[in-house]
Design a protein around this motif. Structure first.
Motif, PDB file in Angstrom:
ATOM      1  N   GLN A 293       0.819  -1.220   0.000  1.00  0.00           N
ATOM      2  CA  GLN A 293       0.000   0.000   0.000  1.00  0.00           C
ATOM      3  C   GLN A 293       0.852   1.268   0.000  1.00  0.00           C
ATOM      4  O   GLN A 293       0.385   2.333  -0.414  1.00  0.00           O
ATOM      5  N   ASP A 294       2.104   1.154   0.431  1.00  0.00           N
ATOM      6  CA  ASP A 294       2.995   2.313   0.425  1.00  0.00           C
ATOM      7  C   ASP A 294       3.457   2.676  -0.987  1.00  0.00           C
ATOM      8  O   ASP A 294       4.062   3.727  -1.193  1.00  0.00           O
ATOM      9  N   LEU A 295       3.167   1.816  -1.956  1.00  0.00           N
ATOM     10  CA  LEU A 295       3.557   2.092  -3.338  1.00  0.00           C
ATOM     11  C   LEU A 295       2.606   3.066  -4.024  1.00  0.00           C
ATOM     12  O   LEU A 295       2.907   3.573  -5.097  1.00  0.00           O
ATOM     13  N   PHE A 296       1.467   3.331  -3.404  1.00  0.00           N
ATOM     14  CA  PHE A 296       0.477   4.235  -3.978  1.00  0.00           C
ATOM     15  C   PHE A 296       0.700   5.651  -3.464  1.00  0.00           C
ATOM     16  O   PHE A 296       1.230   5.857  -2.368  1.00  0.00           O
ATOM     17  N   THR A 297       0.282   6.632  -4.237  1.00  0.00           N
ATOM     18  CA  THR A 297       0.362   8.010  -3.777  1.00  0.00           C
ATOM     19  C   THR A 297      -0.643   8.234  -2.663  1.00  0.00           C
ATOM     20  O   THR A 297      -1.740   7.678  -2.668  1.00  0.00           O
ATOM     21  N   ALA A 298      -0.253   9.009  -1.705  1.00  0.00           N
ATOM     22  CA  ALA A 298      -1.104   9.256  -0.538  1.00  0.00           C
ATOM     23  C   ALA A 298      -2.287  10.133  -0.930  1.00  0.00           C
ATOM     24  O   ALA A 298      -2.152  11.121  -1.622  1.00  0.00           O
ATOM     25  N   ASP A 299      -3.458   9.735  -0.502  1.00  0.00           N
ATOM     26  CA  ASP A 299      -4.646  10.571  -0.645  1.00  0.00           C
ATOM     27  C   ASP A 299      -5.589  10.215   0.492  1.00  0.00           C
ATOM     28  O   ASP A 299      -5.221   9.495   1.423  1.00  0.00           O
ATOM     29  N   GLU A 300      -6.782  10.708   0.447  1.00  0.00           N
ATOM     30  CA  GLU A 300      -7.730  10.483   1.529  1.00  0.00           C
ATOM     31  C   GLU A 300      -8.064   9.007   1.668  1.00  0.00           C
ATOM     32  O   GLU A 300      -8.385   8.338   0.688  1.00  0.00           O
ATOM     33  N   MET A 301      -7.930   8.477   2.867  1.00  0.00           N
ATOM     34  CA  MET A 301      -8.235   7.084   3.132  1.00  0.00           C
ATOM     35  C   MET A 301      -9.747   6.872   3.113  1.00  0.00           C
ATOM     36  O   MET A 301     -10.485   7.589   3.780  1.00  0.00           O
ATOM     37  N   LYS A 302     -10.178   5.898   2.377  1.00  0.00           N
ATOM     38  CA  LYS A 302     -11.601   5.569   2.339  1.00  0.00           C
ATOM     39  C   LYS A 302     -11.856   4.343   3.208  1.00  0.00           C
ATOM     40  O   LYS A 302     -11.022   3.452   3.308  1.00  0.00           O
ATOM     41  N   LYS A 303     -13.033   4.332   3.840  1.00  0.00           N
ATOM     42  CA  LYS A 303     -13.385   3.224   4.709  1.00  0.00           C
ATOM     43  C   LYS A 303     -14.684   2.587   4.252  1.00  0.00           C
ATOM     44  O   LYS A 303     -15.524   3.229   3.619  1.00  0.00           O
ATOM     45  N   ASP A 304     -14.838   1.289   4.585  1.00  0.00           N
ATOM     46  CA  ASP A 304     -16.096   0.626   4.281  1.00  0.00           C
ATOM     47  C   ASP A 304     -17.082   0.875   5.412  1.00  0.00           C
ATOM     48  O   ASP A 304     -16.786   1.592   6.370  1.00  0.00           O
ATOM     49  N   ASP A 305     -18.266   0.267   5.313  1.00  0.00           N
ATOM     50  CA  ASP A 305     -19.321   0.536   6.295  1.00  0.00           C
ATOM     51  C   ASP A 305     -19.001  -0.011   7.678  1.00  0.00           C
ATOM     52  O   ASP A 305     -19.666   0.333   8.660  1.00  0.00           O
ATOM     53  N   SER A 306     -18.010  -0.899   7.759  1.00  0.00           N
ATOM     54  CA  SER A 306     -17.610  -1.437   9.062  1.00  0.00           C
ATOM     55  C   SER A 306     -16.471  -0.642   9.683  1.00  0.00           C
ATOM     56  O   SER A 306     -15.987  -0.978  10.755  1.00  0.00           O
ATOM     57  N   GLY A 307     -16.026   0.412   8.991  1.00  0.00           N
ATOM     58  CA  GLY A 307     -14.960   1.246   9.529  1.00  0.00           C
ATOM     59  C   GLY A 307     -13.570   0.786   9.149  1.00  0.00           C
ATOM     60  O   GLY A 307     -12.572   1.329   9.631  1.00  0.00           O
ATOM     61  N   ASN A 308     -13.455  -0.215   8.258  1.00  0.00           N
ATOM     62  CA  ASN A 308     -12.159  -0.712   7.833  1.00  0.00           C
ATOM     63  C   ASN A 308     -11.642   0.122   6.658  1.00  0.00           C
ATOM     64  O   ASN A 308     -12.393   0.463   5.747  1.00  0.00           O
ATOM     65  N   ILE A 309     -10.348   0.431   6.675  1.00  0.00           N
ATOM     66  CA  ILE A 309      -9.745   1.188   5.581  1.00  0.00           C
ATOM     67  C   ILE A 309      -9.732   0.328   4.323  1.00  0.00           C
ATOM     68  O   ILE A 309      -9.305  -0.826   4.342  1.00  0.00           O
ATOM     69  N   LYS A 310     -10.199   0.892   3.226  1.00  0.00           N
ATOM     70  CA  LYS A 310     -10.217   0.174   1.958  1.00  0.00           C
ATOM     71  C   LYS A 310      -8.820   0.186   1.336  1.00  0.00           C
ATOM     72  O   LYS A 310      -8.235   1.247   1.124  1.00  0.00           O
ATOM     73  N   ALA A 311      -8.317  -0.984   1.031  1.00  0.00           N
ATOM     74  CA  ALA A 311      -7.003  -1.078   0.410  1.00  0.00           C
ATOM     75  C   ALA A 311      -7.092  -0.704  -1.066  1.00  0.00           C
ATOM     76  O   ALA A 311      -8.093  -0.966  -1.736  1.00  0.00           O
ATOM     77  N   LYS A 312      -6.029  -0.067  -1.572  1.00  0.00           N
ATOM     78  CA  LYS A 312      -5.928   0.182  -3.005  1.00  0.00           C
ATOM     79  C   LYS A 312      -5.700  -1.164  -3.702  1.00  0.00           C
ATOM     80  O   LYS A 312      -5.168  -2.100  -3.105  1.00  0.00           O
ATOM     81  N   ASP A 313      -6.047  -1.247  -4.969  1.00  0.00           N
ATOM     82  CA  ASP A 313      -5.986  -2.529  -5.676  1.00  0.00           C
ATOM     83  C   ASP A 313      -4.558  -2.848  -6.103  1.00  0.00           C
ATOM     84  O   ASP A 313      -4.115  -2.498  -7.202  1.00  0.00           O
ATOM     85  N   ILE A 314      -3.843  -3.534  -5.227  1.00  0.00           N
ATOM     86  CA  ILE A 314      -2.450  -3.887  -5.493  1.00  0.00           C
ATOM     87  C   ILE A 314      -2.347  -4.911  -6.622  1.00  0.00           C
ATOM     88  O   ILE A 314      -1.348  -4.945  -7.344  1.00  0.00           O
TER      89      ILE A 314
END
Length: 420
Positions: A293-314
């Motif tokens: 996940q550190d390979l992606f450019t930083a932007d606003e973290m999105k979360k799902d309805d359970s409060g978990n951070i959505k991972a970018k599609d590695i």
């Protein structure tokens, strides 16, 4: 760790044997004489108690399954019901449908009354017969509903988000002075729950994932310079990817969230992949969804309805990056990108997980009938234990890069050192 008890247990248990509250399981069973650390946590041993807080003939229990699917959910529902119904003879067991939303009488569906006929063969099916959802419910409305329905105990089956919701139910009922036993059963194929050596569904998911890897290997070796890239589930922990890698024994590179890796440079992943393809004409790469996940450019973290951070599609990122890299290197390759995603978690439980589900469920019933509340059933050192919900949800388990399992991954792949 002290477990909250609703009050004095006065009713005789129908179970023929019992476990004392004084029996404790230490967090760490390895003794280091040179260590100056303080004493480890100690947990109550789970199991039936000699006295019950609830009178079975006047007891109504509820079950709710939340979050993502996991092999064994129906096994847990069935075993909870059978223990409550046959072993204790409780008055009624109801299943709230659609996750925590089912606790809201306005937005949720009407609960189903469980019977022996209803649960007869549900353990042979994947998914959950009660349905599930992500996201919270208004806790005040949920507890109002439980009180109105005269539910004495609620079993929350789910991951850390579900158990945080269970803790809110426990705290709200406690604030109102309503004797509600809230007992959680930990569920996730990611196997990242603290104080649980192995969550139910994990081994089934590993088995299903290893089949995918074997097929992906066939794809890679059947063409010249074939590269099969498989993305497996694992947001914060790479246990599924690691377990499937070890089980399959055909993987050449395993990329996990716990171990950072570089793409570029002479010691990077792309250079290692190029060397592998040139030497062996094929490669099988496994990546956990939370890796890199550190390979992606930083932007606003999105979360799902359970409060978990959505991972970018590695997975897609690596597919495109690998393709571009080999094109620039003027090396023709055939890339097969495979994302089994939810398939590995939607099957029925295998025998190993079915047994584990049954044990988790029965120990949850024993705890609730004794009037214990605000806890989750844990599993350490081959023993089931009582863990306070707030403690369990305050930690996350991940793979130690120095662990035996990670070393096994490195040995089976030939991936002696991570890419730096």
């Amino acid at each position: 760790m002290n477990i909250t008890v609703l009050g004095e247990a006065k009713f005789e248990s129908p179970i023929g044997h019992s476990v004392s509250d004084s029996l404790l399981i230490p967090e760490n069973i390895v003794i280091d004489p040179a260590s100056t650390a303080k004493d480890d946590l100690k947990f109550e041993l789970a199991g039936p108690r000699s006295k019950l807080f609830f009178d079975p003939k006047n007891t109504r229990a509820g079950i709710v399954t939340c979050g993502g699917l996991c092999p064994g959910l129906n096994n847990v529902i069935r075993s909870l019901f059978l223990e409550l119904h046959h072993a204790y003879g409780v008055k009624q067991v109801i299943g709230f449908r659609g996750g925590y939303q089912g606790l809201d009488p306005v937005n949720g569906k009407e609960p189903v009354v469980l019977t022996p006929k209803f649960v007869h063969s549900i353990h042979k099916e994947g998914g959950t017969v009660l349905g599930t959802s992500r996201g919270p419910v208004d806790i005040r409305i949920a507890v109002d509903n439980l009180i109105q329905r005269e539910v004495n105990m609620i079993f929350t089956v789910g991951g850390d988000g579900t158990q945080r919701g269970g803790n809110e139910l426990f705290q709200e009922a406690k604030k109102r002075g309503y004797p509600l036993a809230v007992v959680g059963v930990p569920k996730t194929i990611d196997n990242d729950v603290a104080f649980v050596t192995r969550t139910f569904g994990y081994m089934t998911a590993v088995s299903e994932a290893s089949k995918v890897l074997s097929n992906a290997h066939n794809e890679a070796i059947s063409v010249e310079n074939g590269i099969a890239l498989v993305k497996l589930m694992g947001r914060n922990a790479g246990f599924v990817a690691a377990g499937a890698t070890i089980a399959c024994q055909d993987v050449n590179f395993a990329l996990l969230p716990e171990v950072a890796f570089k793409l570029e440079g002479p010691n990077g992943f792309l250079a290692a992949l190029k060397k592998r393809v040139l030497e062996r004409s094929h490669a099988l790469v496994v990546v956990a969804e939370g890796a890199g996940q550190d390979l992606f450019t930083a932007d606003e973290m999105k979360k799902d309805d359970s409060g978990n951070i959505k991972a970018k599609d590695i997975g897609v990122f690596l597919r495109d990056t690998i393709g571009k890299y080999f094109k620039n290197e003027n090396i023709p390759v055939v890339i097969r990108y495979i994302d089994p995603s939810y398939i590995v978690r939607s099957s029925a439980a295998n025998s190993e997980d079915a047994i584990l589900c049954d044990m988790f469920a029965r120990n949850a019933v024993h705890a609730a009938m004794a009037g214990k509340t605000g806890l989750v059933i844990g599993y350490m050192h081959d023993r089931f234990i009582h863990v306070p919900i707030d403690l369990l949800t305050s930690r996350k388990k991940s793979m130690d890069p120095l662990s035996f399992q990670w070393k096994a991954v490195q040995a089976s792949t030939g991936q002696v050192a991570q890419f730096k």
